[in-house]
Write an enzyme that holds these catalytic residues in place. Structure first.
Site, PDB file in Angstrom:
ATOM      1  CG  HIS A  81      -3.220   4.938  -0.274  1.00 34.50           C
ATOM      2  ND1 HIS A  81      -3.068   3.920  -1.174  1.00 34.50           N
ATOM      3  CD2 HIS A  81      -4.394   4.706   0.376  1.00 34.50           C
ATOM      4  CE1 HIS A  81      -4.108   3.105  -1.100  1.00 34.50           C
ATOM      5  NE2 HIS A  81      -4.921   3.565  -0.156  1.00 34.50           N
TER       6      HIS A  81
ATOM      7  CE  LYS B 113      -3.771   2.059   2.715  1.00 32.19           C
ATOM      8  NZ  LYS B 113      -4.523   1.959   3.993  1.00 32.19           N
TER       9      LYS B 113
END
Length: 231
Positions: free
Chosen positions: A112, A110
């Site tokens: 963000h 991921k």
């Protein structure tokens, strides 16, 4: 409890319809007359009961001296290991008064928010991590996940708890996948039940019609399969 853990677990597998009999092609390419479907644990009661079995097995192996008394987090590989890690952590708290974290990985990193590849209790140097998984046939998932964990921190993997050991030899040796993984990585692998225990119990346990779950035909097919592939 009066009945052995493996027998109680077998009854749970059968009543949950997680243990199926028929003709199944496994990830290994082998055609098996039985299959353990982790997707059958699809409601709160079943996954809570499954977590309780894992927690009971963990406590038994701690008492036996096979697992450390200090477990910092339970790690379950995505995707099937995620509910296992969470349910086991909850059961350890509720049933055994043991506060243990849970951690699982993302399939993709991921970029963000909190970012990273791990969710749950962060991995830190010196932590004792216990792996959980459902069924081991070849040990592929373990070989994929151990390097990912070691890349995060200098952790100690103290063991692996499975629901079922299929007791099958690997393609490259006469060792079972459980034995091969334990030898390769240096930690113990412990199953709530193995297939021989499951089929022995299944011959004694009966369904709603009073018939044994495992009849002669099923038992003979399982014996033939283990004769060919068993370790």
């Amino acid at each position: 409890m009066s009945e052995p853990l493996d027998r109680r677990f077998t009854q749970f597998l059968l009543e949950s319809q997680a243990l199926k009999f028929g003709d199944f092609t496994l990830k290994s390419g082998r055609r098996s007359p039985y299959f353990i479907n982790a997707g059958a644990f699809n409601d709160g009661r079943k996954i809570a009961t499954l977590g309780a079995f894992y927690a009971e097995k963990i406590q038994a192996e701690i008492v036996n001296g096979h697992l450390s008394t200090r477990i910092d987090t339970i790690f379950g590989p995505a995707y099937k290991g995620i509910p296992l890690a969470v349910a086991t952590s909850i059961a350890l708290e509720l049933n055994h008064g043991s506060t243990v974290g849970y951690t699982f990985d993302r399939k993709e990193k991921k970029d963000h928010g909190d970012g990273g590849t791990m969710v749950g209790k962060p991995l830190e140097d010196g932590m004792n991590v216990l792996l959980v998984d459902d069924v081991m046939t070849a040990g592929t998932a373990v070989r994929e996940v151990v390097p990912k964990l070691k890349a995060q921190a200098d952790i100690n993997i103290v063991g692996l708890i499975l629901s079922v050991d299929r007791m099958e030899k690997t393609k490259d040796s006469n060792l079972s996948a459980v034995q091969d993984v334990s030898r390769e990585f240096g930690f113990g692998v412990y199953a709530i039940a193995n297939v021989k225990e499951i089929f022995a119990a299944g011959r004694e346990l009966t369904n709603d019609e009073g018939e044994p779950y495992v009849n002669d035909e099923i038992a003979q097919a399982a014996d033939a399969y283990l004769t060919q592939y068993g370790a």
